[in-house]
Design a protein around this motif. Structure first.
Motif, PDB file in Angstrom:
ATOM      1  N   HIS A 116      36.199  71.183  -8.760  1.00 51.38           N
ATOM      2  CA  HIS A 116      36.155  72.738  -8.478  1.00 51.38           C
ATOM      3  C   HIS A 116      34.645  73.132  -8.330  1.00 51.38           C
ATOM      4  CE1 HIS A 116      36.465  76.999  -8.932  1.00 51.38           C
ATOM      5  NE2 HIS A 116      35.649  76.872 -10.427  1.00 51.38           N
ATOM      6  N   THR A 117      33.945  72.751  -9.268  1.00 53.33           N
ATOM      7  CA  THR A 117      32.531  73.301  -9.360  1.00 53.33           C
ATOM      8  C   THR A 117      31.707  72.748  -8.026  1.00 53.33           C
ATOM      9  OG1 THR A 117      31.656  71.477 -10.826  1.00 53.33           O
ATOM     10  CG2 THR A 117      32.137  73.448 -11.610  1.00 53.33           C
TER      11      THR A 117
ATOM     12  N   LYS B 187      30.317  73.043 -22.920  1.00 50.09           N
ATOM     13  CA  LYS B 187      31.669  73.811 -23.270  1.00 50.09           C
ATOM     14  C   LYS B 187      32.616  73.031 -24.143  1.00 50.09           C
ATOM     15  CE  LYS B 187      34.534  77.103 -22.928  1.00 50.09           C
ATOM     16  NZ  LYS B 187      36.158  76.587 -22.694  1.00 50.09           N
TER      17      LYS B 187
ATOM     18  N   ARG C 210      37.922  69.289 -12.642  1.00 49.04           N
ATOM     19  CA  ARG C 210      37.121  70.508 -13.025  1.00 49.04           C
ATOM     20  C   ARG C 210      35.904  70.295 -12.289  1.00 49.04           C
ATOM     21  NH1 ARG C 210      32.605  72.642 -16.194  1.00 49.04           N
ATOM     22  NH2 ARG C 210      33.235  74.502 -17.279  1.00 49.04           N
TER      23      ARG C 210
ATOM     24  N   GLU D 210      26.303  67.821 -15.106  1.00 53.54           N
ATOM     25  CA  GLU D 210      26.681  69.028 -14.753  1.00 53.54           C
ATOM     26  C   GLU D 210      26.157  69.445 -13.426  1.00 53.54           C
ATOM     27  OE1 GLU D 210      27.627  71.820 -18.004  1.00 53.54           O
ATOM     28  OE2 GLU D 210      28.883  72.420 -16.640  1.00 53.54           O
ATOM     29  N   TYR D 211      26.751  69.842 -12.387  1.00 52.66           N
ATOM     30  CA  TYR D 211      26.200  70.103 -11.151  1.00 52.66           C
ATOM     31  C   TYR D 211      25.418  69.211 -10.334  1.00 52.66           C
ATOM     32  CZ  TYR D 211      27.324  74.144 -13.468  1.00 52.66           C
ATOM     33  OH  TYR D 211      28.142  75.174 -14.437  1.00 52.66           O
TER      34      TYR D 211
ATOM     35  N   TYR E  31      39.288  88.356 -14.852  1.00 48.82           N
ATOM     36  CA  TYR E  31      38.373  87.140 -15.328  1.00 48.82           C
ATOM     37  C   TYR E  31      37.489  87.539 -16.342  1.00 48.82           C
ATOM     38  CZ  TYR E  31      36.997  82.236 -14.440  1.00 48.82           C
ATOM     39  OH  TYR E  31      36.690  81.024 -14.546  1.00 48.82           O
TER      40      TYR E  31
ATOM     41  N   VAL F 141      33.183  74.401  -4.771  1.00 45.03           N
ATOM     42  CA  VAL F 141      32.826  75.764  -4.532  1.00 45.03           C
ATOM     43  C   VAL F 141      31.110  75.839  -4.364  1.00 45.03           C
ATOM     44  CG1 VAL F 141      34.704  76.929  -5.789  1.00 45.03           C
ATOM     45  CG2 VAL F 141      32.809  76.367  -7.082  1.00 45.03           C
TER      46      VAL F 141
ATOM     47  N   GLY G 273      43.114  84.071 -11.215  1.00 44.82           N
ATOM     48  CA  GLY G 273      42.686  83.226 -10.172  1.00 44.82           C
ATOM     49  C   GLY G 273      43.738  83.234  -8.996  1.00 44.82           C
TER      50      GLY G 273
ATOM     51  N   GLY H 254      40.237  75.722  -8.611  1.00 42.51           N
ATOM     52  CA  GLY H 254      39.763  76.733  -9.656  1.00 42.51           C
ATOM     53  C   GLY H 254      41.123  77.228 -10.399  1.00 42.51           C
TER      54      GLY H 254
ATOM     55  N   THR I 288      29.627  77.667  -1.129  1.00 42.20           N
ATOM     56  CA  THR I 288      28.547  78.554  -1.144  1.00 42.20           C
ATOM     57  C   THR I 288      27.386  77.839  -0.346  1.00 42.20           C
ATOM     58  OG1 THR I 288      28.865  78.737  -3.694  1.00 42.20           O
ATOM     59  CG2 THR I 288      26.952  79.311  -2.605  1.00 42.20           C
TER      60      THR I 288
ATOM     61  N   VAL J 123      29.644  84.455  -9.860  1.00 44.69           N
ATOM     62  CA  VAL J 123      30.087  83.716  -8.473  1.00 44.69           C
ATOM     63  C   VAL J 123      31.211  84.245  -7.798  1.00 44.69           C
ATOM     64  CG1 VAL J 123      29.447  81.433  -9.214  1.00 44.69           C
ATOM     65  CG2 VAL J 123      31.477  82.154 -10.020  1.00 44.69           C
ATOM     66  N   LEU J 124      32.147  84.807  -8.641  1.00 44.43           N
ATOM     67  CA  LEU J 124      33.434  85.739  -7.764  1.00 44.43           C
ATOM     68  C   LEU J 124      32.830  86.977  -7.345  1.00 44.43           C
ATOM     69  CD1 LEU J 124      36.379  84.836 -10.340  1.00 44.43           C
ATOM     70  CD2 LEU J 124      35.755  83.761  -8.096  1.00 44.43           C
TER      71      LEU J 124
ATOM     72  N   HIS K 253      31.498  83.486 -13.777  1.00 46.60           N
ATOM     73  CA  HIS K 253      32.515  83.927 -12.564  1.00 46.60           C
ATOM     74  C   HIS K 253      32.017  85.376 -12.209  1.00 46.60           C
ATOM     75  CE1 HIS K 253      34.267  80.177 -13.312  1.00 46.60           C
ATOM     76  NE2 HIS K 253      34.602  80.132 -12.214  1.00 46.60           N
TER      77      HIS K 253
ATOM     78  N   ALA L 207      42.428  76.484 -14.263  1.00 41.04           N
ATOM     79  CA  ALA L 207      42.644  77.762 -15.239  1.00 41.04           C
ATOM     80  C   ALA L 207      44.029  77.633 -15.567  1.00 41.04           C
ATOM     81  CB  ALA L 207      42.468  78.935 -14.319  1.00 41.04           C
TER      82      ALA L 207
END
Ligand code: HEM
Ligand code: HEM
Ligand SMILES: [Ca+2]
Ligand SMILES: [Ca+2]
Ligand SMILES: [Cu+2]
Lengths: 487, 296, 221
Positions: A61-62, C99, A58, A127-128, A406, A65, A452, A32, A70, A362-363, A359, A36
């Motif tokens: 990353h998703t 995006k 990217r 995505e995801y 962020y 995490v 980050g 991530g 998670t 998530v963060l 974020h 960034a």
């Protein structure tokens, strides 16, 4: 064994998932931070040849995490706290113990395959839901095993009524199962054509339909991975750590059923102004606004649970993490609904304001809760004091600063970008070329990259702290009832 | 007010002010309804989150826990049978009533069409800029042309129009010697001028060199005698015979019009057609602007 | 009454499932058939274009690029006509993205050309100073997986009745027979390119990823 005798809980599976949560947390956030930085300093795209571009990394990353960090955190906390709120020990059933360990082994195989295939560019590109079909099959197996363990433990429980955390874990299990299956309906092309790669498939749905199914999943993946199991965590760890009783059963109940009912309708807020019919968009938009209250309900319930406990907030860094997590949860569940208003979405969609919103959640919420949960669990799992309170304090302030940087940078960047895309000069022509709207974001991208680095540093401190706790923390005679002991 | 709430609202205010300052620097018109609603939304997010969460957190200082405990107890965690916080309950009820109103009376779900709204938006736009566009003077046209050029053309021709070292036409000059020779050798038929096609091989060797050098140097002074073959179509001065064929000396309006309509594939590469993407005023503006590039 | 449902995990789970399941039915199903219909004149992707779409997926351009032009004047001015549902009827998966770090690409074929993409994919800053898009030089040497692209065409034809010709059919033999057509198409793209290695590769009967990708990008109109 008698129901009121102290049970010897078995944490072997919880420990395994704790380790993977930390490992994947580090890897995911490292990537991530790298991506960034790449947006601020594009030369960083070329560190790893074709495997190191922003676009390849990217989804890594998703996925790392989400499905690494998670989900590991969810399994770890589940295998820890389900035993305790149901009053059964994993040690009481060889079968469930086996299932738990098998689930872990298959999960690891899955996670590693996921990383490798994504690096190679093998992806279904939703995505995801990037994993290709063989990995989907393995996912289903892992998930079913979790269900077996969950309902097995429930079947053996000594506590008649299910605690709130268990409601949410059950919802997580069912919700993800349903959504994942439908969204990943795909046809492996090599099986039909007899030529080509075995790892390739096409979606059962095309175009607008695919978009609808995808965001029905994508939005509710947020619900059932980033929200529901994290609420399960806070409902256990905050009252447990503070020794306070949950503020209101009614509020728990209404928030839970409200959330279950409303969340599923809101998915089309990801498709506003698209080719999805107008009425569906309106449904998503309106239900998103209604969703504020069931979301805030849980957060408020938790904050009210801490009523009168100001000294705990100032003295116990774990409480700080959890109280701030509730607050960030409130922030993202108000920001989301406002971004779901059509006029606001006209600006917000496609901009950096969305990753900003993401974020906050998530963060500030997901990762804060997982880390707080692990810091609560570690002394009990390893029967040692938490290694350093100073480290936790430092970590807290570092990471809080990181989240604030962020979201403020992306908030400003996103709104600016969205408005620049629309801006028209006095003669009615577009005011900015696309590249103008890119270069103007440089400072904000740099600030995010810095955030980050800060967050990652905090995470490293956390990982070190847990490692030291497990290996060198002062031994505990008795398990602490509430507050986690730390040196 | 309680100091925590004040601090939280202070933070919210800073964030909002910073956003507005940054946006304003980009000359954004905040009275545009979409922009305005967005800023209001942003204010709502910051203020409500900061205010409400600070309120509850400050209750940790000022209030104490109370209520009747339920019988159950899970791993030491108890549960109060407290009533719902009334603010929360009314707000929830409020949003539900609002949603029902929205669907049935306010904006019935089938009443809105985003395409309809687009049509309206275009209509409003046309009305607003009708005057500007109808009587646009040179200066206006040039400015218009510049902004269109920067958005639509600069990715190929470069911000200064120099063609990015040969990746597209260098619009600061008319044509290079190589390009002219290329056309003389191959002929050309794609721009849709009334004259139609230009046949290949109208000149060669020395003669072609001379002609090409003259054109590439800006068609200054009297053309070389060899240009006579060309003059039959392009006019004695090379200006294209009143739009019958391309003007070889500068980017005049007909030339830009033809290129934008047809696109062009030449020695350098292909330029896409922009047919239908621009209004006549915009094309005129582009031509005006491109014509000024040669002076810089 | 207190904790009533929570004492019955089975009923509780059924309750949760029902509450979460029906929103999907009501929101997704009604429009399914309608949204699957292509706009008039829409052609399925050629095998080369499909191979290009695979490159687009593999390198995950969706990370930065959308393919959805929303009905706002600012957007139709920048990118062209707003997108229509029927235009996506052959997109499996859909590639709208979420995006826009870079611009929308749904109609990029209208206003960018082969030679421009060649320059841009090799080094974006050479055409757009300040661009933060990565260079994709590896696409000039990596070979596109046209065989899998063909498999995709066969699959969507067989399973979803996508209107391809009779020469798209299962089996290795059919593929070997079809392959020269893909190479022919690739040659047309390569003809407008300058990179000699790419041209040579295509002449040898190989398809570098960049050629397939450009075929796909040109198709986006
Ligand atoms: C009331 C609750 C929420 C609502 C109504 C909501 C609404 C939204 C909206 C409108 C978007 C932007 C869609 C777009 O224009 O692209 C979005 C994106 C997103 N939100 Fe939320 N949000 C909520 C809570 C959360 C929370 C708590 C999290 C995480 C912890 C979260 C994670 C995300 C993610 C990951 C995305 C990005 C999706 C994408 O890839 O485009 N949301 N949300
Ligand atoms: C060190 C901390 C982190 C940094 C620096 C970071 C950075 C980033 C960046 C740069 C992006 C891409 C945004 C874009 O395309 O413009 C991103 C996307 C995303 N990240 Fe993170 N991230 C971090 C931690 C996390 C964590 C812990 C999670 C989840 C638990 C997470 C979940 C996501 C998600 C869901 C997206 C996709 C958002 C979207 O598509 O809208 N990130 N992150
Ligand atoms: Ca999949
Ligand atoms: Ca996204
Ligand atoms: Cu959502």
């Amino acid at each position: 064994m008698q129901s009121n005798a102290a049970l010897e809980y078995d944490y072997s599976v919880a420990k395994l998932f704790t380790i993977t949560a930390i490992l994947f947390g580090f890897v995911g956030m490292l990537i991530g931070t790298l991506i960034a930085a790449q947006l601020a300093f594009p030369e960083l795209n070329y560190l790893l040849g074709e495997y190191g571009t922003f676009s390849r990394l990217r989804p890594l990353h998703t996925n790392v995490v989400i499905y690494g960090f998670t989900v590991s955190g969810v399994f770890a906390t589940f295998y820890y706290l389900a035993q305790r709120v149901l009053k059964v020990s994993m040690a009481e059933s060889k079968f469930i113990m086996f299932i738990g360990k098998l689930q872990f082994v298959l999960y690891m195989i899955l996670a590693v395959s996921m990383v490798v295939t994504l690096l190679l560019g093998i992806t279904a590109n939703k995505e995801y839901a990037q994993m290709e079909w063989p990995l989907d099959l393995l996912t289903v197996v892992v998930w079913v095993l979790w269900g077996v363990a969950m309902f097995g433990l429930i079947g053996m429980r000594r506590e008649k009524a299910l605690y709130i955390s268990m409601w949410y874990f059950i919802a997580c299990f069912l919700g993800v199962a349903m959504l994942y299956l439908f969204n990943n309906m795909e046809v492996p092309t090599a099986l039909v054509a007899g030529v080509g790669s075995m790892m390739h498939s096409v979606s059962m749905y095309a175009g607008t339909n695919d978009a609808l199914v995808q965001w029905w999943w994508g939005h509710n993946a947020v619900a059932f991975v980033f929200t529901v199991p994290i609420i399960a965590m806070i409902y256990y760890f905050l009252p447990k750590e503070s020794g306070q009783a949950v503020y209101s059963y009614k509020l728990s109940l209404l928030s839970f059923w409200g959330l279950m009912f409303v969340y599923l309708w809101a998915g089309s807020h990801h498709l506003l102004w698209s080719t999805v019919p107008d009425w569906m968009q309106t449904m998503g938009s309106v239900f998103s606004v209604v969703l504020i209250l069931p979301s805030w309900g849980s957060a408020i319930n938790m904050l009210l649970t801490m009523k009168g406990e100001w000294n705990q907030l100032t003295e116990n860094p774990l409480i700080k993490f959890m109280v701030l997590a509730s607050t960030f949860y409130m922030l993202s569940t108000l920001e989301g609904p406002i971004q779901a208003i059509k006029s606001v979405n006209a600006i917000a969609h496609f901009t950096d304001w969305i990753p900003g919103h993401v974020h906050d959640g998530v963060l500030g919420w997901v990762a804060f809760m997982i880390m707080a949960g692990i810091m609560h669990m570690a002394p009990r799992m390893y029967k040692r004091e938490l290694y350093s309170k100073k480290l936790v304090e430092a970590q807290f302030w570092l990471q809080t600063t990181a989240v604030v940087l962020y979201f403020t940078s992306m908030w400003i960047a996103g709104i600016t970008q969205g408005m620049m895309w629309r801006a028209v000069d006095e003669y009615g022509n577009l005011m900015y070329s696309f590249i103008d709207t890119v270069t103007v974001l440089h400072p904000y991208y740099a600030i995010r990259a810095l955030s980050g680095v800060l967050y990652l540093t905090g995470f490293l401190m956390f990982a070190y702290n847990i490692y030291k706790t497990a290996t060198a923390g002062r031994k505990l005679e008795n398990e602490p009832q509430f507050r986690t002991p730390m040196a | 007010m309680n100091s925590l709430i004040v601090k939280a609202l202070g933070f919210a205010a800073i964030l909002i002010i910073a956003t507005i300052v940054v946006v304003k620097q980009m000359h954004i018109d905040l009275s545009d309804p979409i922009n305005a609603i967005t800023i209001i939304g942003a204010i709502a997010i910051a203020v409500l989150t900061a205010g409400v969460s600070a309120k509850y957190i400050s209750q940790m200082k000022s209030d104490t826990a109370s209520g009747e405990l339920a019988d159950e107890n899970w791993d030491g965690i108890g549960e109060y049978k407290n009533e719902l916080p009334s603010g929360w309950a009314y707000a929830f009820l409020g949003t539900i009533v609002w949603a029902l109103w929205y669907w049935t009376i306010g904006y019935p779900v089938d009443a809105f069409s985003q395409i309809g709204q687009w049509n309206e938006e275009v209509k409003t736009y046309n009305k607003k800029f009708e005057e500007v566009h109808k009587n646009a003077d040179q200066a206006t046209l040039q400015q218009m042309g510049e902004s269109i050029f920067l958005v639509q053309c600069a990715p190929c021709h470069g911000v200064t129009g120099d063609g990015l070292s040969g990746k597209a036409q260098d619009l600061t000059k008319r044509m290079s010697k190589e390009q002219v020779l290329y056309v003389i050798k191959n002929g050309q038929n794609q721009l849709g001028y009334p004259m139609g096609a230009m046949p290949p091989g109208m000149a060669s060797g020395e003669a072609a060199e001379k002609i090409a050098t003259w054109i590439a140097n800006g068609s200054k002074g009297t053309p070389p005698a060899e240009f006579a073959v060309c003059a039959s179509c392009h006019g004695a001065d090379g200006k294209g015979n009143n739009g019958m064929s391309p003007n070889l000396t500068e980017y005049d309006q007909p030339l830009v019009e033809h290129v934008l309509k047809q696109g062009k594939k030449g020695m350098i590469g292909r330029m896409p057609a922009f047919h239908g993407r621009f209004t006549p005023v915009q094309v005129k503006a582009l031509a005006t602007y491109i014509n000024t590039l040669k002076d810089n | 009454m207190f904790h009533w449902l929570e004492k019955n995990p089975f009923l509780f789970s059924v309750g949760v499932f029902i509450v979460i399941a029906f929103a999907g039915l009501i929101e997704i199903l009604p429009n399914f058939a309608e949204a699957a219909r292509p706009v008039v004149g829409l052609k399925p992707y050629t095998v080369l274009e499909l191979a290009g779409k695979e490159v687009y997926k593999k390198d995950n351009c969706i990370a930065c690029h959308s393919q959805l032009i929303r009905p706002f004047k600012a957007e139709t001015d920048r990118y062209g006509q707003y997108s229509l549902s029927g235009e996506y009827a052959y997109d499996r998966p859909f590639l709208w993205g979420s995006k826009r770090t870079g611009p929308d690409l749904h109609r990029v074929g209208n206003y960018r050309t082969t030679d421009w993409h060649e320059n841009h994919m090799w080094d974006p800053t050479s055409v757009v100073p300040g661009s933060i898009m990565p260079a994709y030089k590896h696409m000039f040497t990596n070979k596109a997986d046209i065989e899998t692209a063909y498999a995709e065409a066969v699959t969507v034809k067989t399973v979803f009745n996508t209107p391809y010709g009779d020469d798209i059919k299962p089996g290795r033999e059919a593929w070997e027979a079809y392959k020269p057509k893909v190479i022919e198409e690739a040659k047309k793209i390569a003809a407008d390119m300058k990179n000699q290695d790419v041209k040579d590769a295509v002449n040898r009967g190989e398809v570098p990823e960049i050629v397939a990708l450009i075929a796909y990008l040109n198709r986006l109109k």
